[in-house]
Design a protein around this motif. Structure first.
Motif, PDB file in Angstrom:
ATOM      1  N   TRP A 115       0.396  -2.285  -3.883  1.00  0.00           N
ATOM      2  CA  TRP A 115       1.085  -1.299  -3.054  1.00  0.00           C
ATOM      3  C   TRP A 115       0.299   0.001  -3.055  1.00  0.00           C
ATOM      4  O   TRP A 115      -0.635   0.159  -3.841  1.00  0.00           O
ATOM      5  CB  TRP A 115       2.507  -1.074  -3.608  1.00  0.00           C
ATOM      6  CG  TRP A 115       3.387  -2.298  -3.525  1.00  0.00           C
ATOM      7  CD1 TRP A 115       3.058  -3.515  -2.989  1.00  0.00           C
ATOM      8  CD2 TRP A 115       4.723  -2.425  -4.010  1.00  0.00           C
ATOM      9  NE1 TRP A 115       4.117  -4.380  -3.105  1.00  0.00           N
ATOM     10  CE2 TRP A 115       5.155  -3.747  -3.731  1.00  0.00           C
ATOM     11  CE3 TRP A 115       5.616  -1.564  -4.658  1.00  0.00           C
ATOM     12  CZ2 TRP A 115       6.432  -4.205  -4.069  1.00  0.00           C
ATOM     13  CZ3 TRP A 115       6.889  -2.015  -4.997  1.00  0.00           C
ATOM     14  CH2 TRP A 115       7.291  -3.329  -4.690  1.00  0.00           C
ATOM     15  N   VAL A 116       0.730   0.919  -2.182  1.00  0.00           N
ATOM     16  CA  VAL A 116      -0.024   2.185  -2.133  1.00  0.00           C
ATOM     17  C   VAL A 116       0.796   3.380  -2.611  1.00  0.00           C
ATOM     18  O   VAL A 116       2.025   3.409  -2.498  1.00  0.00           O
ATOM     19  CB  VAL A 116      -0.513   2.559  -0.705  1.00  0.00           C
ATOM     20  CG1 VAL A 116      -1.805   1.887  -0.366  1.00  0.00           C
ATOM     21  CG2 VAL A 116       0.554   2.377   0.312  1.00  0.00           C
ATOM     22  N   ASN A 117       0.034   4.365  -3.086  1.00  0.00           N
ATOM     23  CA  ASN A 117       0.592   5.692  -3.354  1.00  0.00           C
ATOM     24  C   ASN A 117       0.322   6.501  -2.095  1.00  0.00           C
ATOM     25  O   ASN A 117      -0.795   6.493  -1.576  1.00  0.00           O
ATOM     26  CB  ASN A 117      -0.124   6.351  -4.527  1.00  0.00           C
ATOM     27  CG  ASN A 117       0.066   5.586  -5.823  1.00  0.00           C
ATOM     28  OD1 ASN A 117       0.919   4.698  -5.892  1.00  0.00           O
ATOM     29  ND2 ASN A 117      -0.719   5.915  -6.834  1.00  0.00           N
ATOM     30  N   GLY A 149       3.122  -2.697   0.467  1.00  0.00           N
ATOM     31  CA  GLY A 149       4.333  -1.917   0.220  1.00  0.00           C
ATOM     32  C   GLY A 149       3.932  -0.527  -0.222  1.00  0.00           C
ATOM     33  O   GLY A 149       2.739  -0.242  -0.409  1.00  0.00           O
ATOM     34  N   ILE A 150       4.924   0.345  -0.363  1.00  0.00           N
ATOM     35  CA  ILE A 150       4.646   1.675  -0.916  1.00  0.00           C
ATOM     36  C   ILE A 150       5.181   1.677  -2.346  1.00  0.00           C
ATOM     37  O   ILE A 150       6.363   1.422  -2.574  1.00  0.00           O
ATOM     38  CB  ILE A 150       5.323   2.787  -0.081  1.00  0.00           C
ATOM     39  CG1 ILE A 150       4.713   2.838   1.319  1.00  0.00           C
ATOM     40  CG2 ILE A 150       5.204   4.139  -0.770  1.00  0.00           C
ATOM     41  CD1 ILE A 150       5.303   3.914   2.235  1.00  0.00           C
ATOM     42  N   GLY A 151       4.307   1.939  -3.292  1.00  0.00           N
ATOM     43  CA  GLY A 151       4.724   1.920  -4.696  1.00  0.00           C
ATOM     44  C   GLY A 151       5.071   3.300  -5.199  1.00  0.00           C
ATOM     45  O   GLY A 151       5.728   3.457  -6.221  1.00  0.00           O
ATOM     46  N   LEU A 152       4.584   4.312  -4.486  1.00  0.00           N
ATOM     47  CA  LEU A 152       4.903   5.689  -4.876  1.00  0.00           C
ATOM     48  C   LEU A 152       4.756   6.575  -3.648  1.00  0.00           C
ATOM     49  O   LEU A 152       3.658   6.749  -3.127  1.00  0.00           O
ATOM     50  CB  LEU A 152       3.925   6.163  -5.965  1.00  0.00           C
ATOM     51  CG  LEU A 152       3.862   7.673  -6.232  1.00  0.00           C
ATOM     52  CD1 LEU A 152       5.205   8.213  -6.681  1.00  0.00           C
ATOM     53  CD2 LEU A 152       2.811   7.989  -7.290  1.00  0.00           C
ATOM     54  N   PHE A 153       5.886   7.071  -3.172  1.00  0.00           N
ATOM     55  CA  PHE A 153       5.850   8.087  -2.117  1.00  0.00           C
ATOM     56  C   PHE A 153       6.035   9.411  -2.833  1.00  0.00           C
ATOM     57  O   PHE A 153       7.096   9.678  -3.378  1.00  0.00           O
ATOM     58  CB  PHE A 153       6.978   7.837  -1.109  1.00  0.00           C
ATOM     59  CG  PHE A 153       6.910   8.727   0.103  1.00  0.00           C
ATOM     60  CD1 PHE A 153       6.840  10.105  -0.010  1.00  0.00           C
ATOM     61  CD2 PHE A 153       6.923   8.178   1.384  1.00  0.00           C
ATOM     62  CE1 PHE A 153       6.776  10.920   1.097  1.00  0.00           C
ATOM     63  CE2 PHE A 153       6.856   8.988   2.503  1.00  0.00           C
ATOM     64  CZ  PHE A 153       6.793  10.360   2.359  1.00  0.00           C
TER      65      PHE A 153
END
Ligand code: PEP
Ligand code: MG
Length: 766
Positions: free
Chosen positions: A450-452, A469-473
């Motif tokens: 996932w992305v930050n 996915g987004i792992g850290l917004f």
């Protein structure tokens, strides 16, 4: 004697010119200690000769150079042993070196202390007396003075403000390699563009210029004067509708300071007669006037001092940006250099022209470095020895892999680096081909990549690179780019844009994580120890008003969408914080439902960043749905090393075996409790970090989009068994260096070294 120390330290710190500092020290030390001689020697790192750069007490002809050959003399011994030497009688010491030019033997009592910088000896400070030996107090005094000289001396050497003798200077290459801290990987070759948000009259270094260059300095002054006049007249014009004649007359008075028969004229004379470059002429003349006005008792005069300082700083700023501001845009190969890199500096400019970044402050996981990685711009942080005033439009190489900058590189060096750039580009083409392939180990284990994220502009880059996915917004980023708190609707729109783009992939929204090195311009948190202060969830729970609005915005942004919303709580220290946050989330959920929105209750996770939670993991797991390790903060709190301080950057070690043991333990407990666990600190996005996390069984690795394809490439070529074997062995080693060497060797043995960025360090070229 010790009473005189604070004043001497103040003098040293306030003088920007190191040669003047050296002179002050060698004259004040004999006065204070009541001895005959004070000297400062500088060590030539390549020849180990000791060069006297300042002395008081010897009778030397002007320009007489004193060099102590390598391995000779008591001075050489101090440098060799890294410790103070208090010698009551030098003639009785076998190391005494009778220098032909100094008549040294008359001063029999000797005290020498090394000047250390980052574990190496850069110089030796000495005091000598005819007979009476030096006391322990005197030794302590001289050691304190030497410690204060450390960074100034090392900087002066790096900037070649101090040049050693002609013979040793000849072996110094014209190019200079200056070490900082790796901020964002990659190599950039370009020209420096200085960004200085506020010019500082006190920080300008004196520099003399050749007679031939005086005309150019005078011309720069004229351009700067014209630009500041235009600036003030512009302000005047925009104010004319709002203020009366009398107030407008103030602007005229203000502008007259820039006339040739006023201060500006003095600056011109300073350039011509003292042969100063324009910047130091402006600084010297304006500072003199400011000090005179400030010392007056009249409040009118001290107000006037502020005007003069303001104009001086505008002029200085204009001089510092001449050449860049005129075009209004970055040149094509710009390397932005600044004391601090701010998001605004990056956002204001054409990102295509921006090739790399260099910051004097900051360290590997300061938020400006994280931003540079997100934008895929090579960056070096914490280059404390870089002198900004000497860096206009200089050719420079930024080596973001190893945290080095090469100033004025030779064509040979440029060619070497171009080869590395070429290698990176070829690998990038290979990586593009695996974009749509699953992230699965050789034996078929799925690892979620996932992305930050934090900026809308990163959405398409993240999807292009295959983010699942987004792992850290990092929600504080949109908060930081405004001049007030965003409303619920403004937040909802930003969050929804991400959720829609990623649907049906999961999106992990972290609640506001301000404090530490992430202040909001409109919500200042001024604390002595910000990393141990009011941060993350602590602020949110003290401000349910802000927290509830944010949660409602997150829930509404996810309305009607298939993607799973995960809400993640930063900086959790106590179980009660999780319970309180959950109560507020439930309250917001009920309100949003009552308003008629079709929303699902989100998954709730705790970030593991504070070591105390390691002993309460069972209770944490009972309260939440998932765990996410914030290894950036966990490292700083476990090792007691700030993530933002270049002075201790080498101690900030995410691969410290204690951190690896902790990561292993966290994954085991989470899995025992039936919870998934992810890691979203920067180490998850390194090849070495990803391998150990897979080895420990992490379910999610969240990282900057730039590194994602490289990590996927490795995952596809390694088995769970190999990764686990590497991780278990690595955590048993003694230190971070052995850990990294071991992992890299293992990856080489598996033929995966290509993925380790810049495996071949160009150090071998120098
Ligand atoms: C962390 O601390 O690892 C983390 C991901 O949060 P941040 O870097 O934003 O503090
Ligand atoms: Mg954190």
């Amino acid at each position: 004697m010790l009473d005189a120390l604070p004043e001497l330290i103040r003098l040293i710190r306030s003088e920007p010119d190191f040669l003047k500092v050296a002179h002050i020290v060698v004259t004040r030390v004999p006065d204070i200690l009541g001895c005959e001689v004070g000297s400062l020697f500088v060590r030539d790192q390549s020849t180990n000769t000791m060069h006297m750069i300042a002395n008081d007490g010897y009778e030397l002809p002007p320009d007489q150079e004193i060099i102590v050959p390598a391995g000779k003399g008591i001075v050489g011994l101090v440098a060799h042993r890294y410790e103070p030497l208090n010698v009551p009688d030098i003639l009785a010491n076998p190391h005494f070196y009778d220098h032909p030019d100094t008549a040294d033997e008359r001063y029999r009592a000797f005290l020498g202390v090394p000047v250390m910088h980052r574990r190496s000896v850069v110089g030796v400070l000495t005091a000598q007396r005819f007979e009476d030996p030096f006391s322990e107090d005197e030794e302590g005094f001289l050691t304190s003075v030497a410690a204060t000289l450390s960074s100034g001396l090392s900087k002066a050497l790096d900037n070649r403000e101090i040049r050693l003798s002609a013979e040793s200077a000849a072996i110094v290459r014209p190019e200079r390699v200056i070490r900082g801290v790796a901020g964002s990987p990659g190599i950039a070759i370009g020209h420096t563009v200085l960004m200085q948000p506020s010019a500082n009259l006190e920080a300008v270094r004196d520099r003399l210029v050749d007679v031939d260059a005086l005309g150019a300095e005078l011309q720069k002054l004229d351009i700067a004067l014209a630009s500041v006049r235009a600036e003030i007249q512009g302000i005047n014009l925009s104010m004319s509708d709002h203020v009366g004649e009398e107030e407008l007359a103030l602007f005229d008075a203000y502008l007259r300071i820039l006339d040739d028969d006023a201060i500006a004229g003095e600056v011109r004379t300073e350039i011509r007669e003292s042969k100063h470059w324009a910047q130091s002429a402006v600084a010297n003349v304006f500072t003199k006037h400011v000090r005179a006005l400030e010392s007056s008792k009249s409040s009118l005069m001290s107000e006037r001092a502020k005007d003069v300082r303001d104009l001086g700083e505008r002029l200085l700023h204009s001089l510092q940006v001449i050449g860049h501001r005129s075009t209004g845009a970055l040149p094509k190969d710009a390397i932005v250099v600044a004391q601090d890199i701010t998001p605004a500096m990056i956002a204001e400019h054409n990102l295509e022209h921006l090739k790399g970044l260099v910051a004097i402050s900051g360290s590997i996981n300061s938020h400006s470095a994280i931003l540079a990685r997100a934008l895929n711009k090579p960056a070096v942080m914490g280059v404390t020895n870089l002198d900004l005033s000497d860096l206009e439009d200089a050719q420079i190489i930024v080596d973001g892999y190893y945290g080095e900058v090469v100033l004025h590189p030779t064509s040979e060096t440029i060619d070497r680096y171009l080869e590395l750039v070429q290698h990176d580009q070829e690998f990038a083409i290979e990586l593009e081909q695996i974009r749509d392939q699953p992230s699965e180990t050789k034996d078929g284990r799925r690892v979620n990549l996932w992305v930050n994220i934090g900026m809308v502009s990163e959405i398409s880059r993240s999807l292009d690179r295959g983010a699942e996915g987004i792992g850290l917004f990092r929600t504080e980023i949109p908060f930081a780019s405004r001049d007030r708190f965003p409303t619920e609707e403004e937040q909802r729109q930003i969050y929804r844009e991400h959720m829609q783009a990623f649907e049906p992939r999961p999106v992990t929204m972290r609640t506001l994580d301000i404090g530490g090195d992430k202040p909001l311009p409109y919500f200042p948190i001024d604390e002595e120890n910000p990393y141990l202060g009011w941060r993350g969830i602590r602020v949110s729970l003290d401000h349910p008003d802000i927290f509830l609005v944010q949660i409602r915005a997150m829930l509404k942004a996810n309305a009607e969408l298939d993607g799973i919303l995960r809400i993640m709580l930063p900086m959790i220290t106590t179980i009660d914080e999780i319970k309180s946050a959950k109560r507020l989330i439930k309250q917001a959920f009920d309100e949003v439902i009552a308003e008629g929105f079709n929303v699902k209750f989100p998954l709730i996770g705790a970030m593991i960043e504070v070591p105390a939670l390691l002993w309460q993991l069972d209770s944490v797991c009972e309260e939440v749905d998932f765990l996410a390790v914030g290894s950036n903060d966990l490292t700083q709190y476990m090792l007691a090393v700030s993530r933002n301080n270049p002075k201790v950057a080498t101690l900030y070690q995410e691969f410290h075996p204690a951190i690896l043991q902790t990561l292993d333990h966290l994954a085991s407990v989470a899995h025992e409790k039936g919870h998934g666990i992810g890691i979203c600190g920067e180490m998850a996005g390194t090849v070495e970090g990803a391998v150990v996390c897979i080895g420990f069984g992490y379910d999610v690795l969240s990282m900057n989009a730039t590194n994602l394809p490289r990590v996927k490439w490795v995952i596809q070529r390694i088995t769970t068994f190999s990764a686990s074997r590497i991780a278990k062995r690595a955590k048993q080693l003694d230190d971070a260096e052995s850990v990294l060497t071991y992992i890299r060797n293992q990856l080489s043995a598996l033929n995966l070294e290509k993925a380790i960025p810049h495996h071949e360090h160009p150090e071998i070229f120098f």
